[in-house]
Design an enzyme around this catalytic site. Sequence first.
Site, PDB file in Angstrom:
ATOM      1  N   TYR A  54       0.354   0.866 -18.197  1.00 44.42           N
ATOM      2  CA  TYR A  54      -0.822   1.618 -17.758  1.00 44.42           C
ATOM      3  C   TYR A  54       0.081   3.234 -17.396  1.00 44.42           C
ATOM      4  CZ  TYR A  54       0.493   0.231 -12.922  1.00 44.42           C
ATOM      5  OH  TYR A  54       1.292  -0.091 -11.682  1.00 44.42           O
ATOM      6  N   THR A  91       0.720  -1.215  -0.045  1.00 47.87           N
ATOM      7  CA  THR A  91      -0.185   0.134   0.250  1.00 47.87           C
ATOM      8  C   THR A  91       0.804   1.386   0.015  1.00 47.87           C
ATOM      9  OG1 THR A  91      -1.756  -1.115   1.095  1.00 47.87           O
ATOM     10  CG2 THR A  91      -1.734   1.081   1.149  1.00 47.87           C
ATOM     11  N   TYR A 104     -33.569 -33.949  -5.526  1.00 48.01           N
ATOM     12  CA  TYR A 104     -32.822 -32.617  -5.845  1.00 48.01           C
ATOM     13  C   TYR A 104     -33.062 -31.849  -4.828  1.00 48.01           C
ATOM     14  CZ  TYR A 104     -31.605 -28.625  -8.413  1.00 48.01           C
ATOM     15  OH  TYR A 104     -31.141 -27.204  -8.842  1.00 48.01           O
ATOM     16  N   THR A 134     -27.892 -33.539  -5.675  1.00 47.99           N
ATOM     17  CA  THR A 134     -28.689 -34.553  -5.879  1.00 47.99           C
ATOM     18  C   THR A 134     -28.411 -35.328  -4.389  1.00 47.99           C
ATOM     19  OG1 THR A 134     -27.325 -35.738  -7.202  1.00 47.99           O
ATOM     20  CG2 THR A 134     -28.953 -34.409  -8.308  1.00 47.99           C
ATOM     21  N   HIS A 146       6.584  -5.924  -9.699  1.00 45.11           N
ATOM     22  CA  HIS A 146       6.063  -5.335 -10.923  1.00 45.11           C
ATOM     23  C   HIS A 146       6.861  -3.974 -10.865  1.00 45.11           C
ATOM     24  CE1 HIS A 146       2.992  -2.999 -12.733  1.00 45.11           C
ATOM     25  NE2 HIS A 146       2.816  -2.380 -11.736  1.00 45.11           N
ATOM     26  N   ASP A 186     -26.554 -26.702  -5.304  1.00 42.89           N
ATOM     27  CA  ASP A 186     -27.795 -27.519  -5.623  1.00 42.89           C
ATOM     28  C   ASP A 186     -27.228 -29.008  -5.618  1.00 42.89           C
ATOM     29  OD1 ASP A 186     -26.718 -27.212  -8.108  1.00 42.89           O
ATOM     30  OD2 ASP A 186     -28.555 -27.231  -9.079  1.00 42.89           O
TER      31      ASP A 186
END
Length: 817
Positions: free
Chosen positions: A258, A45, A535, A550, A224, A548
């Site tokens: 950039y 930072t 299900y 089975t 970098h 989700d």
Amino acid sequence: MAHPKIIVIGAGIVGASLADEITARGWTDVTVLDRGPLFATGGSTSHAPGLVFRTNPSKTMTEFARYTTEKFRALDHPDGWVFNPVGGLEVATTPQRWRDLHRKAGWAQSWGIEGRLLDPAACAALHPLLDPDRILGGFHTPADGLAKALRAAEAQARIAEARGARFRAHTEVIGIVAHGGHVVGVETTGGVIAADIVVCAAGFWGAAVAKQVGLVLPLLPMAHQYARTGPLAALTGRNTERDEAGLPILRHQDQDLYFREHVDRLGIGYYGHTPMPVDMSTLASDTAGAPMPSMLPFTDDDFAPAWQESTALLPALGDSKVEEGFNGIFSFTPDGFSIVGEHRDLAGFWVAEAVWVTHSAGVAKATAEWIVHGSPGIDMHECDLYRFEDVGRSDRFIRETSTQAFVEVYDIIHPHQFRTALRGLRTSPFHARQRDLGAYFFEAGGWERPAWFDANAGLAHRLREQGVPFPERDDWSGRFWSPISIAEAYWTRQRVAMYDMTPLTRYEVAGPGALALLQRLTTNNLDKSVGSVTYTLLLDENGGIRSDLTVARLGPERFQVGANGPLDFDWFTRRLDSAGQVTLRDITGGTCCIGVWGPRARDLVQPLCSDDLSHGAFKFFRALRTHLGALPVTMLRVSYVGELGWEIYTSAEYGGALWDLLWEAGREHEVIAAGRIAFNSLRIEKGYRGWGTDMTTEHTPEAAGLGFAVRMGKGDFVGKSALEAAGPPAKLLRSIVFDSPSAIVLGKEPVYVGGMCAGYVTSAGYSATVGRCIAYAWLPAAVGPGDTVEAEYLGARLSAIVHSEPVVDPEMSRIRR
Ligand code: FAD
Ligand code: THG
């Protein structure tokens, strides 16, 4: 009641923001420790140039960035602005990039970020240093801009301090103190400090901190390059010392560059050099006393191409040169996402890692909500600490994939483009057979998955001659794709196909408490006879869909759960009762599965089996333990592709023999092997949702069209009370069918209703059955079947109609026969 004592390790942008977001939620006993001075601690930072481009393919990351900019704009700092909304401009110098900027403009629309595509002259009007002759156009986002990361950290720290938080400089955490599976404090260079909750926000040091408590954080510190020019005549008098910048922040991604202004100089960031992973073992000692341990000496040679390309794009640089620069360190991850969550085996130990300034306040807010309220309040599955497969936690995997992520950071990435390094890690027992059939493999979760089979090229040719349409694709949607997939889907509905379902994550949940656990964690009723398959949904406490499943009841106390990946395992593991009444086992790797689906499926399989497989004897959504030939198998009569047939499971050692048995028996039925692209298009036709893409924790079952899987009458389950309290959903997941046979979308495209952006596409596939592309889209509840919408694909508006669901076989006649 006293609030928990919280320690945050690291006073960078993430730690400071966390202190604010946590204390804002009423937990004010927060202490932030940093090994360095405040607030220029020496971490990433301290020298981040603070460019904030918000648009991201991920909706969640974009939302993090949006929140961050809005928060920063409202912060005050005595030295001046915290966020300067100079706007963002990304330019294209190649047709490929120009097309990609159209795609990016689509994401911005989808996620609600203001942005416009501009011609070269308009770009140069916004940013006069640009040579308009070098560019094809640009994407302008007026509310992006520059964050003063240190001011943002300090301003948030002051707010937190006003609520009671403390910041302590020169206090290095050298150990985590735990007792009884719970964190109880940290050991520092200044002694032990007690805590109920510890949050690791130590930036690229985080992996080392977490390692002390047995946690692997898949992040890699990388250097970098960032440089500054001398004063530029072209910038003279443009900016005051206080404003620093007025021109939009600029990206030239074709050359990994950039730019931002520093008063009358230009700052240049460069990702084009060879990756420079940082060896933490030497860095830690080499920079122990250095004021900025995250800054390494500038390497001029690496920057040479950057300078050349910069002057080409911005001729005004010609009369200047690089005056200073450094190689700065920050974290990369295998998939580019942050890493957030609580240690599963050490309660109270949290991480918030690999976070850019851009997303910092958004990540901190989600983390704070997760800590204080128990859930993050936004879909975090892409950033979850437990999203990684075991194989993804090896040093080698982390190093190679994170290095690749650095190389590709500004590349144009196709949604179906998969890494080339470290392939072939997880293969099903059918892999050699698939290779022999000319499989083109996609990779997911470490698994090799056939996308299509070149062996079906002849079939495709035959079908084309018979008049089955094979619409041409544009160059972009035609990548990582083959028309053969159309033939495979078509043939599945005509005859029969074999699908490798091995990578489908599955667990065994067993023991006296198994039923009760599954009843408590999922929405459907599972208290059914042995042999039932159900299900059902996992919800979070807010009623959002976690997954989700089975669930096959294979014995009174034994269930096989078909799931969606490591996050489900994590969810279950955290909720197992401590009484040892339930065991949870991931059986994915030790077993394998072939889906045999199509109208001829029964003709193919029945002769191999002495049990009666007729519709009357073996019903839809039932399970059977039996033998095919000599091979022990478990058959589930389910079909994600919406056809007659079964998922046929066996343990891994029988896999090769099972494939051969089915393949031989299938010859007279003209069986084919079919791949993921066909599979995906068939499940979309049939109205089946894919978790993580079509729906997430942001959606209730009703909104996602899955209300049928919820039994409100069955007793309590996680998420039930939230569903009871929920009003009608404002947005619904809908199927849309495109008008033109050649219209294709790939996912995340904005959808317009009456000319206004009203939603976005989740997933899509060309349907061989209806000869059109079908997509799912989130749309306002008022938009319904029969309504016309438009999806924007690479700048073109494609007309579609909202269709009732499912689009194919609503009577279920293909499956129930
Ligand atoms: P840090 O700022 O590194 O904070 C972590 C803190 O933890 C440090 O202060 C450190 O001292 C402390 N710490 C570590 N270990 C311990 C310990 N054991 N005990 C006590 N304290 C400890 N991001 C953008 O969004 N936009 C940009 O334009 C941008 N440009 C960048 C350019 C460069 C050259 C670099 C290097 C980074 C750039 N980034 C940018 C990335 C961004 O700087 C980081 O992702 C971000 O600052 C990370 O914040 P953090 O709080 O996680 O980490
Ligand atoms: N197979 C198995 N487990 C799975 C999947 C699978 N778990 C994860 C994921 N895929 C779950 N998704 C679905 C989605 C739809 C159906 C099955 C799994 C399905 N639905 C029927 C329907 O909606 O008409 C039946 C619903 C019902 O009868 O309740 O078949 O592919 N093992």
